[in-house]
Design a protein around this motif. Structure first.
Motif, mmCIF file in Angstrom:
data_model
loop_
_atom_site.group_PDB
_atom_site.id
_atom_site.type_symbol
_atom_site.label_atom_id
_atom_site.label_comp_id
_atom_site.label_asym_id
_atom_site.label_seq_id
_atom_site.Cartn_x
_atom_site.Cartn_y
_atom_site.Cartn_z
ATOM 1 N N ILE A 1 0.838 -1.201 0.000
ATOM 2 C CA ILE A 1 0.000 0.000 0.000
ATOM 3 C C ILE A 1 0.875 1.254 0.000
ATOM 4 C CG2 ILE A 1 -1.700 1.318 1.336
ATOM 5 C CD1 ILE A 1 -2.858 -1.458 2.196
ATOM 6 N N ALA A 2 1.949 1.207 0.776
ATOM 7 C CA ALA A 2 2.880 2.337 0.807
ATOM 8 C C ALA A 2 3.487 2.574 -0.576
ATOM 9 C CB ALA A 2 3.983 2.091 1.834
ATOM 10 N N GLY A 3 3.870 1.495 -1.246
ATOM 11 C CA GLY A 3 4.463 1.592 -2.580
ATOM 12 C C GLY A 3 3.511 2.232 -3.574
ATOM 13 N N LEU A 4 2.247 2.093 -3.299
ATOM 14 C CA LEU A 4 1.237 2.663 -4.178
ATOM 15 C C LEU A 4 0.993 4.134 -3.836
ATOM 16 C CD1 LEU A 4 -0.916 1.707 -6.242
ATOM 17 C CD2 LEU A 4 -2.453 1.503 -4.316
ATOM 18 N N LEU A 5 0.837 4.416 -2.556
ATOM 19 C CA LEU A 5 0.520 5.783 -2.138
ATOM 20 C C LEU A 5 1.639 6.764 -2.473
ATOM 21 C CD1 LEU A 5 -1.252 5.417 1.297
ATOM 22 C CD2 LEU A 5 -2.213 6.072 -0.902
ATOM 23 N N VAL A 6 2.880 6.281 -2.425
ATOM 24 C CA VAL A 6 4.013 7.148 -2.654
ATOM 25 C C VAL A 6 3.982 7.720 -4.082
ATOM 26 C CG1 VAL A 6 5.714 5.479 -3.515
ATOM 27 C CG2 VAL A 6 6.444 7.328 -2.008
ATOM 28 N N LEU A 7 3.294 7.047 -4.964
ATOM 29 C CA LEU A 7 3.207 7.509 -6.350
ATOM 30 C C LEU A 7 2.108 8.548 -6.559
ATOM 31 C CD1 LEU A 7 3.640 4.050 -8.108
ATOM 32 C CD2 LEU A 7 5.356 5.825 -7.775
ATOM 33 N N GLN A 8 1.330 8.791 -5.537
ATOM 34 C CA GLN A 8 0.252 9.778 -5.573
ATOM 35 C C GLN A 8 -0.646 9.665 -6.811
ATOM 36 O OE1 GLN A 8 2.560 13.364 -5.124
ATOM 37 N NE2 GLN A 8 2.913 12.987 -2.953
#
Ligand SMILES: Nc1ncnc2c1ncn2[C@@H]1O[C@H](COP(=O)(O)OP(=O)(O)OP(=O)(O)O)[C@@H](O)[C@H]1O
Ligand SMILES: [Mg+2]
Lengths: 269, 335
Positions: free
Chosen positions: A146-153
């Motif tokens: 989930i973090a890997g996804l959110l970091v891409l905004q």
């Protein structure tokens, strides 16, 4: 924001899964995609992200047709989270794994490290940044993903049962996160889920069943239509189910969202 | 009779440096035959690590674990576990990890054949197990990798059921199932325990789904066991849940609140939804509202109902009474 028009799709050598499916999702909407196991929810999510292509019909994301030509652009807008987090780790540390998506977008190193740190704190994964993704527990992996996804905004997020491996506490934290993204960043959220509370927190429930949209209404309306909900293999949370059962027995009680509301309805203070 | 006994069991993953904490530490646990255990704990608390000791995939770094007639001790690597694995079936957290054949049918037949059944018998066991998890026979010819997430999990569960193990161990088997399938799986497990006396150990994140079904609850935190006991005991100490980071099920919150308001013991409160609706109407000012239809008291003929303080089984098995106690294994005695 997302438009699917008269989609047909089948897996190689299989019968048609969708024959004529249409769906519109507005910008900023939080939608739950629900339905029985094997109904085609994950397939639908993959079609929107261009991981699969329809045999007929059109799909557009933010005005862009999801075709080979535009698929890279589409994927910049759409963050997609797989049903199984094991499918999405590439690097040998959590930090590198999160960095991977950013590197692909040529984001300067300084900014990259800042963003990773920020999201790591937000999702409480900072302690694991140097660990190998394979050494994490199932729920920890999911948080990293989930973090890997959110970091891409991304503008749109598609979660395919992203909370299914999380413990209840982490799930509730993740739901708060979703609420925040939805309210403050106007993010469009498409969440494939079987979780009754998560469904209730969203604005709209779309049921996929037998290749069709079997229902498209607010989550509460869906749960209140008990037969339809059961056919769609859904069960309301206990408190809501109980308030409906009491109402059926002739009690004057409105449907409640949680056990607090239930207690207040039964013993008004 | 205890089917699993852990004494000061500890486990450390190799790839972790020695400064890191044990994934499991000082675990004492005794599981009685023929009961349904629910194991709960937050992410990373050691549930999967513990479960994988039950059929020798992991072997202790500290202490020991006895499963049926096999004892694993720290420092001694045991091999030749085929016999044990035919008796202890384990469904992994990620079901893809246990499917490897070209077709669902071959995957389902693998266990039974491995453990000595004929092809015909194995085929029969395969289709029986598939039906038990509610999947259509059409899937038999499919590749396991052409299934949806929920279907893969059901197949993985069926591969274990097909070998008819005495001890069925499931790591988050309900995670990707739709709610109705989830409910049906738990009913199936209860039935296997009730009718065939099999022992079930199931990890779940949702206490609400097993709250009325499980006989015993095991709570874990940071590699240790913080609580083992019955539903009644759990109701008496809700703080144990909070301490292990587990969300209280809605039914439990309601029961505790109802007890506070009515002064009645939680043990007498119902488990089933309809019984709850009636109970609340009889015990609160809300009664029958304007419909004019009186809230009927519970039907005296219906003694099939379970209350929160009772064991989950409607037909108790013979040893139920003696098997009732779940105590930490004595650490002083020789194993
Ligand atoms: N790679 C594949 N090849 C062939 N058939 C597939 C493949 N993936 C899925 N299917 C089939 O397509 C149908 C829809 O699958 P899909 O994964 O979209 O379901 P789902 O609604 O996401 O289910 P779940 O709730 O179990 O995740 C199912 O019948 C499934 O068996
Ligand atoms: Mg799916």
């Amino acid at each position: 924001m997302i438009r699917m028009e008269q989609i047909a799709f089948h897996y190689p050598k299989r019968e048609a899964l969708f024959e004529n499916l249409s769906l519109h999702i507005e910008k900023g909407q939080w939608v739950s995609i629900v339905g029985p196991n094997g109904a085609g929810k994950s397939t639908l999510a993959k079609l929107i992200n261009g991981l699969l292509s329809p045999a007929a019909g059109q799909i557009q994301v933010d005005g862009l047709p999801v075709t080979r030509e535009h698929v890279d652009e589409v994927r910049k807008k759409v963050g997609y989270l797989f049903q199984n987090p094991d499918n999405q780790f590439i690097a040998t540390t959590v930090r590198d794994d999160i960095a991977f998506g950013l590197e692909n977008r040529a984001i300067p190193r300084e900014e990259m490290l800042d963003r990773i740190q920020e999201v790591a704190v937000e999702l409480q994964i900072a302690d694991w940044l140097d660990r190998h993704p394979a050494s994490l527990s199932g729920g920890q992996k999911q948080r990293v993903a989930i973090a890997g996804l959110l970091v891409l905004q991304p503008d749109i997020m598609i979660w395919d049962e992203a909370t299914s491996m999380l413990d209840e506490r982490s799930k509730q934290a993740m739901m708060e996160q979703l609420k925040e993204l939805h309210q403050n960043r106007n993010m469009t959220i498409l969440s494939v889920t079987h979780d009754a509370e998560e469904i209730l927190a969203s604005e709209r429930a779309i049921v996929i069943k037998n290749g069709q949209v079997a229902a498209d209404m607010t989550p509460l309306e869906l749960f209140e239509q008990e037969e339809l909900a059961y056919e769609c293999k859904l069960m309301p949370p206990f408190a809501l189910a109980l308030s409906m059962a009491m109402k059926k027995k002739g009690c004057r009680i409105a449907p409640v969202q949680d056990e607090r509301e239930l207690v207040n309805a039964i013993w008004p203070s | 009779m205890a089917i699993v006994t852990c004494r000061q069991l500890g486990y450390r993953y190799r790839d972790e440096d020695s400064s890191r904490a044990f994934a499991l530490h000082g675990v004492n646990l005794e599981l009685e035959q023929g009961l349904f255990y629910a194991v709960l704990g937050s992410t990373g608390s050691g549930k999967s690590t513990l479960l994988q000791h039950f059929n020798g995939i992991y072997q202790p770094s500290e202490g020991e674990i006895q499963v049926l007639d096999v004892t694993f001790q720290a420092g001694q690597k045991k091999k030749g576990l085929k016999e044990l694995r035919s008796r202890v079936g384990l469904v992994f957290q990620f079901p893809e990890q246990q499917l490897f054949e070209e077709t669902v049918e071959k995957d389902l037949m693998f266990g039974p054949i491995q453990f000595g059944k004929s092809k015909e018998a194995a085929r029969e066991a395969a289709s029986k197990a598939l039906a038990e998890v509610g999947l259509s026979r059409e899937l038999l010819e499919r590749s396991p990798f052409e299934l949806s997430g929920g279907q893969i999990r059901k197949v993985a569960i069926a591969t274990v059921l097909a070998s008819e193990p005495e001890l069925i161990v499931l790591d988050e088997p309900t995670a990707t199932l739709d709610p109705v399938s989830r409910h049906e799986l738990i009913e199936l497990l209860q039935e296997l325990r009730r009718k065939e006396g099999r022992t079930v150990v199931m990890v779940t994140h949702r206490l609400d789904e097993v709250f009325c079904a499980a006989d015993r609850f095991v709570l874990m935190k940071e590699g240790t066991i913080t609580f083992t006991g019955t539903r009644q005991e759990l109701l008496e100490s809700p703080e144990r849940l909070a301490e292990a980071g587990i969300v209280e099920p809605q039914m439990m919150t309601l029961a505790l609140e109802a007890s506070r308001r009515t002064g009645l013991p939680v043990a007498e409160m119902p488990c089933e939804l309809d019984d709850w609706a009636e109970w609340l109407m009889n015990h609160s000012g809300l009664a029958s509202g304007q419909s004019g239809q009186p809230a009927h008291a519970s039907d005296p003929d219906d003694d099939n109902r379970t209350a929160l303080g009772q064991p989950a089984a409607h037909e108790p098995i013979a040893e139920e009474e003696q098997a009732g106690e779940l105590r930490p294994a004595g650490t002083g005695e020789e194993g």
